[in-house]
Design an enzyme around this catalytic site. Structure first.
Site, PDB file in Angstrom:
ATOM      1  N   THR A 139     -84.247   0.526  11.144  1.00  0.00           N
ATOM      2  CA  THR A 139     -84.972   1.564  10.426  1.00  0.00           C
ATOM      3  C   THR A 139     -84.556   1.615   8.964  1.00  0.00           C
ATOM      4  O   THR A 139     -83.395   1.415   8.618  1.00  0.00           O
ATOM      5  CB  THR A 139     -84.745   2.943  11.076  1.00  0.00           C
ATOM      6  OG1 THR A 139     -83.349   3.222  11.129  1.00  0.00           O
ATOM      7  CG2 THR A 139     -85.309   2.956  12.476  1.00  0.00           C
ATOM      8  N   GLY A 188     -77.482   7.427  17.899  1.00  0.00           N
ATOM      9  CA  GLY A 188     -76.980   8.612  18.573  1.00  0.00           C
ATOM     10  C   GLY A 188     -78.077   9.385  19.275  1.00  0.00           C
ATOM     11  O   GLY A 188     -79.232   8.941  19.386  1.00  0.00           O
ATOM     12  N   ASP A 189     -77.720  10.584  19.750  1.00  0.00           N
ATOM     13  CA  ASP A 189     -78.659  11.407  20.509  1.00  0.00           C
ATOM     14  C   ASP A 189     -79.868  11.806  19.670  1.00  0.00           C
ATOM     15  O   ASP A 189     -80.991  11.856  20.169  1.00  0.00           O
ATOM     16  CB  ASP A 189     -77.942  12.667  21.008  1.00  0.00           C
ATOM     17  CG  ASP A 189     -76.852  12.351  22.022  1.00  0.00           C
ATOM     18  OD1 ASP A 189     -76.954  11.303  22.690  1.00  0.00           O
ATOM     19  OD2 ASP A 189     -75.901  13.144  22.139  1.00  0.00           O
ATOM     20  N   GLY A 190     -79.647  12.097  18.388  1.00  0.00           N
ATOM     21  CA  GLY A 190     -80.754  12.493  17.531  1.00  0.00           C
ATOM     22  C   GLY A 190     -81.744  11.371  17.302  1.00  0.00           C
ATOM     23  O   GLY A 190     -82.964  11.595  17.260  1.00  0.00           O
ATOM     24  N   PHE A 191     -81.246  10.150  17.148  1.00  0.00           N
ATOM     25  CA  PHE A 191     -82.121   8.993  16.964  1.00  0.00           C
ATOM     26  C   PHE A 191     -82.930   8.736  18.234  1.00  0.00           C
ATOM     27  O   PHE A 191     -84.119   8.397  18.180  1.00  0.00           O
ATOM     28  CB  PHE A 191     -81.286   7.777  16.581  1.00  0.00           C
ATOM     29  CG  PHE A 191     -82.088   6.588  16.140  1.00  0.00           C
ATOM     30  CD1 PHE A 191     -83.108   6.714  15.211  1.00  0.00           C
ATOM     31  CD2 PHE A 191     -81.815   5.320  16.639  1.00  0.00           C
ATOM     32  CE1 PHE A 191     -83.850   5.610  14.790  1.00  0.00           C
ATOM     33  CE2 PHE A 191     -82.538   4.217  16.230  1.00  0.00           C
ATOM     34  CZ  PHE A 191     -83.558   4.366  15.305  1.00  0.00           C
ATOM     35  N   PHE A 192     -82.296   8.908  19.373  1.00  0.00           N
ATOM     36  CA  PHE A 192     -83.027   8.788  20.639  1.00  0.00           C
ATOM     37  C   PHE A 192     -84.124   9.848  20.717  1.00  0.00           C
ATOM     38  O   PHE A 192     -85.249   9.574  21.161  1.00  0.00           O
ATOM     39  CB  PHE A 192     -82.072   8.924  21.819  1.00  0.00           C
ATOM     40  CG  PHE A 192     -82.768   9.006  23.149  1.00  0.00           C
ATOM     41  CD1 PHE A 192     -83.389   7.909  23.688  1.00  0.00           C
ATOM     42  CD2 PHE A 192     -82.818  10.206  23.850  1.00  0.00           C
ATOM     43  CE1 PHE A 192     -84.051   7.977  24.914  1.00  0.00           C
ATOM     44  CE2 PHE A 192     -83.467  10.290  25.075  1.00  0.00           C
ATOM     45  CZ  PHE A 192     -84.087   9.174  25.603  1.00  0.00           C
ATOM     46  N   ASN A 193     -83.821  11.070  20.284  1.00  0.00           N
ATOM     47  CA  ASN A 193     -84.815  12.137  20.316  1.00  0.00           C
ATOM     48  C   ASN A 193     -86.016  11.802  19.439  1.00  0.00           C
ATOM     49  O   ASN A 193     -87.164  12.105  19.786  1.00  0.00           O
ATOM     50  CB  ASN A 193     -84.177  13.450  19.851  1.00  0.00           C
ATOM     51  CG  ASN A 193     -85.161  14.598  19.831  1.00  0.00           C
ATOM     52  OD1 ASN A 193     -85.834  14.826  18.836  1.00  0.00           O
ATOM     53  ND2 ASN A 193     -85.248  15.313  20.938  1.00  0.00           N
ATOM     54  N   GLU A 194     -85.768  11.158  18.302  1.00  0.00           N
ATOM     55  CA  GLU A 194     -86.857  10.753  17.420  1.00  0.00           C
ATOM     56  C   GLU A 194     -87.822   9.806  18.130  1.00  0.00           C
ATOM     57  O   GLU A 194     -89.046   9.971  18.082  1.00  0.00           O
ATOM     58  CB  GLU A 194     -86.294  10.069  16.172  1.00  0.00           C
ATOM     59  CG  GLU A 194     -87.362   9.531  15.240  1.00  0.00           C
ATOM     60  CD  GLU A 194     -86.780   8.703  14.099  1.00  0.00           C
ATOM     61  OE1 GLU A 194     -87.576   8.089  13.364  1.00  0.00           O
ATOM     62  OE2 GLU A 194     -85.548   8.666  13.936  1.00  0.00           O
TER      63      GLU A 194
END
Length: 601
Positions: free
Chosen positions: A204, A233-239
């Site tokens: 990205t 991380g978790d936030g990137f997975f959420n995206e």
């Protein structure tokens, strides 16, 4: 030194006998003598379950001595095809005979030139069963055709293993955690190459890059892959999760009490985000929280008509998500694999492991008390929190230069401010699933003993039983009963999973499950700062009791609504700041599948 069982010809090279193929009942068994590199001569056997071998000298001798030293007996070993992810032919090369384990490796065995093949499999840690590592065994044989026969036969069985991915989308966030996203992928990429998994790599370049790709990719192209792998991380997975679900997941809005007033009629009609109208909040994220954070707007490109040609169903039996941890917390990986280890996660992916995961749908009805908004939907895989949890993320934005340690500093600053917020929360009663804490009095200072908690683990009996989606089977039932809690709260949290991490070893809710169809609503009422500190220290302690306080409400539910009263905080949805005066939420049982097994305990 006794050498019974070894076979030598005139030039001192081993001469194993030919392959033997015979039928054992209904299955074909292949067996032959090989030399296992740095171990010795073995009788290698292959059947439909896997490989096994026994040492020739252990078959003939119970004890062996060299220079008066009693040697350790050699034990055979077996491995199933479900644990083997690759076999490769290496051509001519050196095979080393065993050194002596009892002499510290001072005495070396013979070295032979032979045809070789390597078997790549998984080795589990003896002390931490959830921690996996590659295990490589090199077998040698003087006959080229013998090696090729075994390589072909092993490959045939590997290819018969169901669920193994062949083609994956891979997204790498180079700024996740400490900025090691690219290095993390480089460390695990050889595992994918060995397993012959094709990967389409995207590193990205900006905030919302991955979201835009996943939202605009056609269903036909998406269906051509076996899954998507997230290195971050978790936030990137959420995206990436929201990039897929917002334009594809068709579902009713969450249920709500009759007096819950919002800007759009909640008539239960099927809803899917309008690809032309969805607006995602974005920021210049430098780490692993979601890049959907700031006030700038990212307008999604319209989904092309090719999406109409091929339906992408959810839940999807074949398409899975994989997470290779490279973030600051990595709670989802820890909860689904049991280890915060990139190699372990990569091995789960190439072996085609599968576990279902609940997903929460969160709908914002009002941004502020006076605003008139269209419903805005977000999905969360781990946690949504208001008050303390949102304030920490907001505060941390001021200290990006500190890196991941800014969360510790911001948490301390927010704790010292000790802000509470007035709100009303309504939640669906679950008669058959009352939490243990509801039946016993709780002192303000907490309890020293925990009630028995059943943690989620591999092959979890809780996650593997029950209807797929109990909420929506009874969505319009008149038996739905809403309970309420109104007052001042330090925090309001909804945990989809236990959210275990290195700073909270048991997570927010130790007995939360990956796929049981429940949210865990945690309401921390206003209390003295010292008692709140005690609650936080219990979270940080293995075997702690963070929920056993009088000022803590813990409710197991399938849906809830929230309305702020007075001064407002902000919601933290898997690391994404989400401003909401009024929202509703529900959980979808097993909506997605991950390349994981659940923790092995």
């Amino acid at each position: 030194m006794d050498r019974d069982g070894d076979i030598f010809n005139g030039d001192n090279s081993p001469s194993p006998p030919n392959n033997v193929i015979f039928n054992d009942g209904e299955e074909t068994v292949l067996t032959s003598n090989f030399f296992l590199d740095r171990a010795g001569e073995v009788v290698l056997t292959l059947n439909s379950h896997g490989l096994s071998w026994k040492f020739v000298e252990s078959i003939h001798n119970d004890e062996s001595y060299c220079l008066g030293i009693k040697l350790a007996s050699k034990c055979g070993r077996s491995m199933t095809f479900s644990d083997i992810y690759a076999v490769e032919f290496n051509g001519l090369g050196l095979v080393h005979e065993s050194g002596l384990a009892n002499t510290g490796g001072l005495l070396l065995g013979h070295v032979f030139e032979m045809y070789r093949f390597k078997v790549h499999a998984v080795k589990r840690s003896k002390t931490q069963p959830s921690l996996w590592a590659p295990s490589v065994h090199t077998f040698g044989h003087k006959d080229l055709l013998a090696c090729q026969l075994w390589v072909n036969r092993i490959n045939a069985y590997i290819h018969m293993e169901a669920g193994r991915p062949k083609s994956l989308l891979v997204f790498v966030n180079p700024r996740s955690g400490k900025g090691n996203g690219c290095k993390t992928w480089e460390a695990v990429a050889p595992i994918f190459s060995l397993a012959e998994v094709q990967t389409k790599l995207t590193v990205t370049e900006r905030a919302g890059h991955a979201f835009g790709v996943m939202a605009s990719i056609s269903n036909r192209e998406l269906s051509s892959y076996d899954g998507v792998v997230v290195v971050g991380g978790d936030g990137f997975f959420n995206e990436i999760l929201n990039g897929i679900l917002l334009s594809r997941h068709k579902a009713p809005y969450p249920p709500a009490p009759p007096d819950f007033v919002h800007s759009t009629d909640n008539d239960g009609n099927i809803m899917v985000q309008d690809s032309n109208g969805t607006v995602v909040e974005s920021t210049d994220n430098k780490e692993d929280e979601s890049p959907l954070l700031s006030n700038s707007k990212l307008n999604l490109s319209p989904v092309t008509n090719s999406n109409e040609d091929c339906q992408f169903s959810l839940p999807n039996e074949r398409f899975r998500f994989g997470i290779i941890p490279a973030g600051s917390t990595d709670a989802i990986v820890i909860c689904t694999t049991g280890a915060r280890d990139p190699i372990t996660s990569a091995l789960h992916i190439v072996l085609g492991k599968k576990v279902c995961l609940d997903i929460a749908q969160i709908v914002r009805w009002k941004t502020t008390s006076t605003s008139k908004d269209k419903p805005s939907v977000r999905y969360a895989a781990s946690f949504a929190g208001y008050g303390f949890y949102g304030d920490v993320i907001t505060e941390s934005e001021k200290y990006r230069w500190m890196g991941p340690t800014r969360y510790d500093y911001s948490g301390t600053m927010v704790f010292l401010k000790h802000k509470s917020y007035e709100a009303e929360v309504a939640y669906l009663e679950v008669k058959s699933e009352k939490t243990t804490s509801d039946h016993m009095p709780k002192p303000w200072w907490g309890q020293t003993k925990n009630s028995e908690r059943v943690a989620c683990r591999a092959n979890c009996s809780v996650c593997n039983t029950g209807p797929v989606d109990p909420l929506h089977q009874s969505r319009y039932s008149e038996e739905l009963k809403w309970l309420r809690s109104k007052g001042r709260f330090l925090s309001v949290g909804a945990a989809v999973i236990s959210c275990r991490n290195e700073k909270a070893p048991d997570g927010l809710v130790a007995d939360a499950h990956l796929s049981d169809g429940f949210l865990h609503l945690i309401l921390i009422k206003d209390c003295p700062r010292a008692l709140y500190l005690w609650h936080l220290t219990q979270l940080a302690r293995k075997g702690g009791s963070p929920l056993n306080f009088e000022f803590v409400e813990h409710h197991k539910t399938r849906a809830f609504t929230f309305t702020s009263i007075g001064k407002e905080s902000v919601w933290n949805v898997d690391g994404e700041l989400f401003q909401a005066h009024q929202l509703s939420a529900q959980v979808f049982r097993g909506l997605i599948s991950l390349f994981a097994t659940g923790p092995e305990v």
